[in-house]
Design an enzyme around this catalytic site. Structure first.
Site, PDB file in Angstrom:
ATOM      1  N   HIS A  57      78.833 -58.396  -6.743  1.00 22.09           N
ATOM      2  CA  HIS A  57      79.337 -57.636  -7.897  1.00 22.09           C
ATOM      3  C   HIS A  57      79.311 -58.513  -9.154  1.00 22.09           C
ATOM      4  O   HIS A  57      80.296 -59.168  -9.492  1.00 22.09           O
ATOM      5  CB  HIS A  57      80.761 -57.171  -7.592  1.00 22.09           C
ATOM      6  CG  HIS A  57      81.282 -56.127  -8.515  1.00 22.09           C
ATOM      7  ND1 HIS A  57      82.169 -55.165  -8.106  1.00 22.09           N
ATOM      8  CD2 HIS A  57      81.064 -55.880  -9.824  1.00 22.09           C
ATOM      9  CE1 HIS A  57      82.478 -54.369  -9.128  1.00 22.09           C
ATOM     10  NE2 HIS A  57      81.813 -54.799 -10.182  1.00 22.09           N
ATOM     11  N   HIS A  59      77.979 -58.666 -13.351  1.00 24.56           N
ATOM     12  CA  HIS A  59      77.432 -57.981 -14.527  1.00 24.56           C
ATOM     13  C   HIS A  59      76.622 -58.987 -15.332  1.00 24.56           C
ATOM     14  O   HIS A  59      77.184 -59.907 -15.932  1.00 24.56           O
ATOM     15  CB  HIS A  59      78.557 -57.392 -15.383  1.00 24.56           C
ATOM     16  CG  HIS A  59      79.354 -56.338 -14.677  1.00 24.56           C
ATOM     17  ND1 HIS A  59      78.994 -55.010 -14.674  1.00 24.56           N
ATOM     18  CD2 HIS A  59      80.470 -56.421 -13.926  1.00 24.56           C
ATOM     19  CE1 HIS A  59      79.867 -54.314 -13.963  1.00 24.56           C
ATOM     20  NE2 HIS A  59      80.776 -55.154 -13.490  1.00 24.56           N
ATOM     21  N   LEU A  60      75.308 -58.812 -15.347  1.00 21.51           N
ATOM     22  CA  LEU A  60      74.425 -59.707 -16.106  1.00 21.51           C
ATOM     23  C   LEU A  60      74.071 -59.142 -17.477  1.00 21.51           C
ATOM     24  O   LEU A  60      73.442 -59.814 -18.284  1.00 21.51           O
ATOM     25  CB  LEU A  60      73.150 -59.998 -15.306  1.00 21.51           C
ATOM     26  CG  LEU A  60      73.357 -60.760 -13.997  1.00 21.51           C
ATOM     27  CD1 LEU A  60      72.030 -60.982 -13.292  1.00 21.51           C
ATOM     28  CD2 LEU A  60      74.067 -62.089 -14.231  1.00 21.51           C
ATOM     29  N   ARG A  61      74.446 -57.880 -17.727  1.00 16.07           N
ATOM     30  CA  ARG A  61      74.344 -57.212 -19.033  1.00 16.07           C
ATOM     31  C   ARG A  61      72.930 -56.910 -19.522  1.00 16.07           C
ATOM     32  O   ARG A  61      72.748 -56.032 -20.351  1.00 16.07           O
ATOM     33  CB  ARG A  61      75.078 -58.018 -20.114  1.00 16.07           C
ATOM     34  CG  ARG A  61      76.554 -58.255 -19.840  1.00 16.07           C
ATOM     35  CD  ARG A  61      77.332 -56.976 -19.619  1.00 16.07           C
ATOM     36  NE  ARG A  61      78.775 -57.195 -19.587  1.00 16.07           N
ATOM     37  CZ  ARG A  61      79.644 -56.384 -18.994  1.00 16.07           C
ATOM     38  NH1 ARG A  61      79.205 -55.290 -18.383  1.00 16.07           N
ATOM     39  NH2 ARG A  61      80.933 -56.647 -19.010  1.00 16.07           N
ATOM     40  N   HIS A 231      86.266 -54.012  -5.892  1.00 16.72           N
ATOM     41  CA  HIS A 231      87.469 -54.629  -6.466  1.00 16.72           C
ATOM     42  C   HIS A 231      88.789 -53.925  -6.090  1.00 16.72           C
ATOM     43  O   HIS A 231      89.543 -53.478  -6.957  1.00 16.72           O
ATOM     44  CB  HIS A 231      87.356 -54.774  -7.979  1.00 16.72           C
ATOM     45  CG  HIS A 231      86.764 -53.599  -8.710  1.00 16.72           C
ATOM     46  ND1 HIS A 231      87.132 -52.297  -8.503  1.00 16.72           N
ATOM     47  CD2 HIS A 231      85.799 -53.566  -9.671  1.00 16.72           C
ATOM     48  CE1 HIS A 231      86.452 -51.506  -9.297  1.00 16.72           C
ATOM     49  NE2 HIS A 231      85.633 -52.249 -10.021  1.00 16.72           N
ATOM     50  N   ASN A 277      89.618 -54.046 -15.324  1.00 18.11           N
ATOM     51  CA  ASN A 277      89.545 -52.793 -14.579  1.00 18.11           C
ATOM     52  C   ASN A 277      89.057 -53.086 -13.159  1.00 18.11           C
ATOM     53  O   ASN A 277      87.931 -53.576 -13.004  1.00 18.11           O
ATOM     54  CB  ASN A 277      88.580 -51.840 -15.290  1.00 18.11           C
ATOM     55  CG  ASN A 277      88.444 -50.494 -14.611  1.00 18.11           C
ATOM     56  OD1 ASN A 277      88.864 -50.297 -13.478  1.00 18.11           O
ATOM     57  ND2 ASN A 277      87.823 -49.552 -15.299  1.00 18.11           N
ATOM     58  N   ASP A 304      83.111 -59.713  -9.801  1.00 25.55           N
ATOM     59  CA  ASP A 304      83.151 -58.730 -10.897  1.00 25.55           C
ATOM     60  C   ASP A 304      83.026 -59.452 -12.241  1.00 25.55           C
ATOM     61  O   ASP A 304      83.712 -59.108 -13.208  1.00 25.55           O
ATOM     62  CB  ASP A 304      84.435 -57.885 -10.838  1.00 25.55           C
ATOM     63  CG  ASP A 304      84.370 -56.666 -11.750  1.00 25.55           C
ATOM     64  OD1 ASP A 304      83.275 -56.344 -12.250  1.00 25.55           O
ATOM     65  OD2 ASP A 304      85.432 -56.036 -11.984  1.00 25.55           O
ATOM     66  N   HIS A 308      81.896 -60.565 -22.090  1.00 24.61           N
ATOM     67  CA  HIS A 308      81.957 -59.782 -23.321  1.00 24.61           C
ATOM     68  C   HIS A 308      81.835 -60.716 -24.520  1.00 24.61           C
ATOM     69  O   HIS A 308      82.324 -61.856 -24.472  1.00 24.61           O
ATOM     70  CB  HIS A 308      83.290 -59.020 -23.428  1.00 24.61           C
ATOM     71  CG  HIS A 308      83.441 -57.909 -22.445  1.00 24.61           C
ATOM     72  ND1 HIS A 308      82.714 -56.747 -22.521  1.00 24.61           N
ATOM     73  CD2 HIS A 308      84.241 -57.780 -21.361  1.00 24.61           C
ATOM     74  CE1 HIS A 308      83.059 -55.942 -21.515  1.00 24.61           C
ATOM     75  NE2 HIS A 308      83.980 -56.551 -20.803  1.00 24.61           N
TER      76      HIS A 308
END
Length: 439
Positions: A57, A59-61, A231, A277, A304, A308
């Site tokens: 899990h 996030h590489l965006r 998660h 989240n 996760d 940002h």
């Protein structure tokens, strides 16, 4: 390819051995190995050797949000955290809901060369929850997708969720659900409870997570398919997964490092770095997920990792983005919350199970999460269990600085990572990775 002789490391905390890495594999493992000509020595005395870590899990965006992270920067951070494989979530722009997009992500992971990148395909077109995405085409693409998720958005429609569960059976896929009942969480920004009442912030009740998990394990049982819970964060969720497993339902679940250590009390300062989240829960929930991880109810730890840009967090709490980075701190946080915790019987072998072997099995990733023995692929992580280090956001490798552990001293540190027999991290520093690195 360079030949490495790793001196006197302790596989999973066992007795010290030498490891010889040659040609992308563990060529030999013995109490003492005579060095072959030209081998590079790695003094690993006192370290713990783990199979390369696998994150289900991340996030590489990229594509679309390269201001927060890129595949290159994110996988470099992954290597620094001891990971040799990450699963890149689908909520990019464009969404990873077609064979073309997942192949793009997969190929850019190959080009970056820091670790293996396994794209996660979207369940629904555009994450809109209206119609199924190209699940079959993504599974048959060069990326060979096996995990599908609308993560960040719950697959709320039970008919769509049923169809997705039925569809992925044909190629042994799994649906990874972001369990959040949307009507119960409208406007919510933190856990519903005493702290939210004190702060006057809209609360996010535990039942919003638990209701979706209960529904989906029953749907998985009904159609005979695999479901994975992303998660997990509440004591009630642990109980539901434990009940489902006892019933024989094919369910797996993950917990994040931050849900193992942080509680909603951290939000009292209105610091947006603690907005995530699902939200940080109570101390009782933290203890329940720790116990669930220790007894096997929760199968894995997944980061996760959610980078940002600064402006997304440098604002009032209610307007801030949800999410925390986690790749570079994961091993340390799990060591602190589980291995160093006398309340739970959890050691380095358990960490390898929940952060390498089991996530590789859930994601159907061949060659990752393998035992440390001769003949296996040389995906390895060396950890100094006695180290202590301070988390300085600007010093982290990820492109974003939104870590909840800023200024905190953490135990244990990754000293070296080997991906396919090639060092990506040595002495705690990244080693430039060539393009088109093999697996």
């Amino acid at each position: 390819m360079t030949t490495y002789l790793i001196r006197q490391t302790r596989p999973l905390g066992a007795d010290p051995v030498d490891l010889l890495l040659d040609g992308g594999t563990i060529a030999d493992l013995a109490p003492r190995i005579d060095p072959p000509e030209g081998a590079v020595f790695v003094d690993a005395a006192g370290t713990i050797a783990l199979p390369g870590l696998v994150d289900l899990h991340t996030h590489l965006r990229e594509p679309g949000r390269e201001d927060a992270e890129t595949i290159r920067s994110g996988t470099r951070a992954a290597a620094m955290g001891g990971f040799t494989c990450v699963h890149a979530m689908a909520n990019t722009s464009p969404v990873a809901d077609t064979a073309g997009v997942v192949e793009q992500v997969w190929r850019r992971g190959l080009e970056a060369g820091w670790c293996e990148v396994r794209p996660v395909g979207a369940v629904s077109v555009g994450l809109a929850g209206k119609e199924l995405a190209e699940l079959g085409a993504m599974s048959e693409s060069d990326a060979a997708v096996r995990v599908f998720s609308d993560d960040g958005i719950c697959v709320h429609d039970p008919v769509l969720m049923r169809r997705a569960l039925e569809y992925v059976k044909a190629f042994d896929g799994v649906i990874a659900q972001h369990a959040q009942e949307p009507r119960l969480t409208e406007g919510a920004v933190m856990n519903e409870g005493v702290v939210s009442a004190d702060l006057g912030l809209p609360g996010w009740p535990s039942v919003a997570e638990e209701a979706i998990i209960a529904r989906d394990v029953l749907l998985a049982e009904h159609v005979g398919s695999r479901v994975h819970i992303c998660h997990l964060s509440t004591a009630g969720s642990v109980d539901i997964v434990r009940w489902a497993k006892a019933r024989g339902i094919d369910v797996t679940a993950e917990v994040t490092p931050h849900h193992l250590v942080l509680t909603d009390e951290a939000v009292r300062g209105y610091d947006p770095q603690f907005k995530v989240n699902p939200p940080l829960r109570t101390a009782a929930d933290v203890e329940a997920v720790r116990a669930g991880l220790a007894d096997g109810t929760i199968d894995i730890v997944a980061t996760d990792h959610a980078p940002h840009p600064a402006e997304a967090k440098d604002c009032e709490f209610g307007a801030a983005a949800f999410g925390m980075t986690g790749l570079e701190t994961a091993v340390s946080v799990v060591a602190e919350s589980m291995i160093d915790n006398p309340a739970h019987d959890f050691d380095w072998a358990d960490l390898a199970r929940v952060m390498s072997a089991t996530p590789a099995r859930i994601g159907r990733v061949a060659g990752q999460g393998r035992p440390i023995r001769a003949g296996e692929p040389a995906h390895l992580t060396l950890v100094d269990p006695g180290a202590t280090w301070r988390v300085e956001p600007a010093a982290l490798t990820t492109a974003s600085e939104n870590t909840p552990f800023a200024g905190r001293d953490l135990p244990a540190r990754v000293l070296a990572t080997f991906y396919g027999g090639r060092a990506t991290v040595l002495d705690g520093r990244p080693v430039d990775a060539p393009r088109e690195a093999g697996h």
